[in-house]
Design an enzyme around this catalytic site. Structure first.
Site, PDB file in Angstrom:
ATOM      1  N   HIS A  80       0.843  -1.199   0.000  1.00 20.31           N
ATOM      2  CA  HIS A  80       0.000   0.000   0.000  1.00 20.31           C
ATOM      3  C   HIS A  80       0.879   1.250   0.000  1.00 20.31           C
ATOM      4  CE1 HIS A  80      -3.559  -2.425   0.851  1.00 20.31           C
ATOM      5  NE2 HIS A  80      -4.296  -1.337   0.723  1.00 20.31           N
ATOM      6  N   HIS A  94       0.681  -2.779   9.361  1.00 25.07           N
ATOM      7  CA  HIS A  94       2.125  -2.684   9.133  1.00 25.07           C
ATOM      8  C   HIS A  94       2.808  -1.982  10.297  1.00 25.07           C
ATOM      9  CE1 HIS A  94       2.248  -4.157   4.996  1.00 25.07           C
ATOM     10  NE2 HIS A  94       1.168  -3.445   4.757  1.00 25.07           N
TER      11      HIS A  94
END
Length: 437
Positions: A204, A251
Site C-alpha cells: 500500500h 504494518h
C-alpha cells in the site's frame, strides 16, 4: 566504524519493527481493542495462540475453524455486521463515548470477520479508512479508466505500467522476506482483509507513493499548474496512505518506511524508461509477443514463491491488466486510433468547468464502467468453469478451485487482460460511435 554503523542500523530497524509503536499510535488516534484482561486457556489447558497471520494458522474451537481477530476470543453473541456501528456506544476510559466497530471486509484468505474494537475519534477513523482505500487495487481500477477517458490517455497508460510492475516487485518481495503482520495484541486489527498475507514491505505504501509521485512527474510541464500545488498533492496522498496502514494495524513503522523508499527506488528506474516502454508498446512489431510472454512469466514467478493467497491473485490481476492495456495501446496505434496531443500544444490547460463538460465526463465514466463490469462478469462466468473442467476440478466450490495456481493464474490473466484491453481500446471506440469522444 563500519561495524558500529551496521549494529546501530540493525538496532534501529528492530526498534521500528516493534508492534508496541503501532499500538501506541492507534491509542493516540482513539483506537482501543477489546482484548481480554488475562490470557485465556484452551480446553487442553494450553494458552491460546496469539495472532500470527504470517504463518496462516487457525484456531480450532468446538470443531469449527475460527480465525484470530484482535487477539480476543470471538463472542458468538456479538453481531457479525462489519463497519462502524454508529448506534452502539460505550463509555470510554476518559468518559467520552466510543463507537463499536468491526473491520469493513472479511479476511481474504480465511473469511474471518475480525474482532470488535472501539473508536474514540470517528474523524480519524474515516480519514484513514479513506487513506487506505487510496492504496487499494479497486481504487486504481476506477482511477485509471477515469483518467484515461476524461483527462489524459498518455499519462494513464504509463501509470498502469508503473502500477503493475510496482505491485509485482512489492508482492514478490513480501513472499521472499515472509514477515508476519504486527502481533495482536497489542496491535488492534482495524482491517483484516490482508491480515493473512506477509507484510514486508507495505505494498500500500509502495503504490500510494509510486502512483501520486509518477502522476506528478508525468503531468508537471505537460499540464499547466503550480509546482508547489502538485508536490503538495502527491506528498499528501502518499503520507495519508502510509500513515493509514499503521493506523489499521497492518504494518509496522519499519515496513511502511521500507515500502515508501522501495517505491521511490522503483520509480527512479522506471521513470527513465517509461517513454521507451510506451514507444515500444506502440510501434514494435514484436510488442504483442513480448508483452504476453513477459507478463505471464512474471506471474509464474510470483505464483511459485509461496503458497496460495490473495496477494498472488492481486499480482496476476495487475499484470493481466497491464498486459491488456499494453496490447490495446499497440492496436490503437496500428489502427490510427491513438491520438496524443502534439508537443507544440504543451503545456495543456484544463478547459472551463461547464455543465456540459461535467455531464459528458460522467456519461463516459458511467458507460465505460458499465461496459467493464459486464465484460468482467461475462469473462468470469466463462473462464472459471472452463478451467475447472479442463483440469478436472469440482465447479461447486469456486473459492477452493481458485486456490489452485492452474486455475487462479489463467483466470486472473484472461479476465483482467480483457478488461484492460476493453478499457484502453473497446470503450474509447464505443465513445466515438456514441459521439462522446
Amino acid at each position: 566504524m563500519a561495524n558500529d554503523f551496521v549494529k546501530t542500523f540493525v538496532q534501529m530497524c528492530s526498534y521500528l519493527q516493534e508492534p508496541c509503536h503501532v499500538a501506541r499510535f492507534q491509542k493516540i488516534c482513539g483506537v482501543k481493542g477489546t482484548f481480554p484482561d488475562k490470557a485465556t486457556k484452551s480446553d487442553s489447558g494450553l494458552p491460546e495462540q496469539v495472532d500470527c497471520p504470517g504463518l496462516r494458522k487457525r484456531l480450532q474451537q468446538g470443531g469449527h475453524s475460527v480465525g484470530v481477530g484482535n487477539g480476543a476470543a470471538v463472542d458468538a453473541s456479538v453481531s457479525q455486521v462489519n463497519g462502524m456501528q454508529g448506534d452502539v456506544t460505550t463509555a470510554g476510559p476518559d468518559g467520552a463515548d466510543a463507537a463499536r466497530a468491526k473491520p469493513l471486509r472479511r479476511n481474504s484468505l480465511t473469511g474471518d470477520v475480525g474482532q470488535e474494537f472501539l473508536i474514540h475519534n470517528k474523524f480519524l477513523f474515516y480519514l484513514f479508512t479513506f487513506g487506505t482505500e487510496l492504496g487499494n487495487e479497486m481504487f486504481f481500477i476506477v482511477f485509471f479508466p477515469f483518467l484515461y477517458w476524461n483527462i489524459d490517455a498518455l499519462v494513464s497508460r504509463r501509470l498502469i505500467v508503473v502500477w503493475a510492475w510496482n505491485l509485482f516487485v512489492g508482492q514478490s518481495t513480501k513472499d521472499m522476506v515472509r514477515w508476519s503482520r504486527p502481533a495482536s495484541p497489542p496491535v488492534v486489527k482495524v482491517e483484516v482483509f490482508y491480515n493473512s498475507e506477509y507484510s514486508m514491505p507495505s505494498t500500500h505504501a509502495m503504490t500510494g507513493t509510486a502512483i501520486p509521485g509518477c502522476l506528478f512527474m508525468l503531468t508537471y510541464g505537460r499540464w499547466q499548474y503550480p509546482f508547489l500545488f502538485g508536490l503538495c498533492v502527491a506528498l499528501s496522498w502518499s503520507v495519508l496512505v502510509c500513515v493509514s496502514r499503521v493506523y489499521m494495524g497492518m504494518h509496522s513503522i519499519l515496513e511502511v518506511i521500507t515500502g515508501f523508499l522501495y517505491s521511490l527506488l522503483i520509480l527512479a528506474f522506471f521513470y527513465q524508461v517509461l517513454d521507451k516502454i510506451d514507444s515500444f508498446y506502440m510501434m514494435d512489431h514484436y510488442a504483442p509477443l513480448v508483452i504476453i510472454v513477459s507478463h505471464v512469466s512474471l506471474g509464474l514467478v510470483a505464483f511459485s514463491l509461496d503458497s496460495w493467497s490473495t496477494s498472488r491473485g492481486d499480482t496476476a490481476q495487475a499484470l493481466g491488466t497491464g498486459a491488456g492495456a499494453a496490447l490495446a495501446t499497440h492496436v490503437n496505434y496500428q489502427l490510427g486510433l491513438l491520438v496524443d496531443p502534439p508537443l507544440s500544444s504543451l503545456p495543456l490547460t484544463l478547459p472551463p468547468i461547464t455543465i456540459s463538460l461535467v455531464v459528458c465526463s460522467l456519461l463516459r465514466f458511467l458507460i465505460g464502467v458499465a461496459v467493464l463490469l459486464v465484460t468482467r462478469m461475462i469473462m468470469k462466468a466463462l473462464t472459471i468453469p472452463f478451467l475447472c473442467r479442463l483440469f478436472g476440478l469440482p465447479t461447486d466450490d469456486v473459492r477452493q478451485a481458485r486456490q489452485h495456481m492452474k486455475v487462479e493464474l489463467p483466470y486472473r490473466y484472461i479476465v483482467y487482460s480483457v478488461v484492460g484491453f476493453s478499457c484502453v481500446c473497446v470503450v474509447p471506440l464505443l465513445f466515438r460511435i456514441l459521439n462522446l469522444a
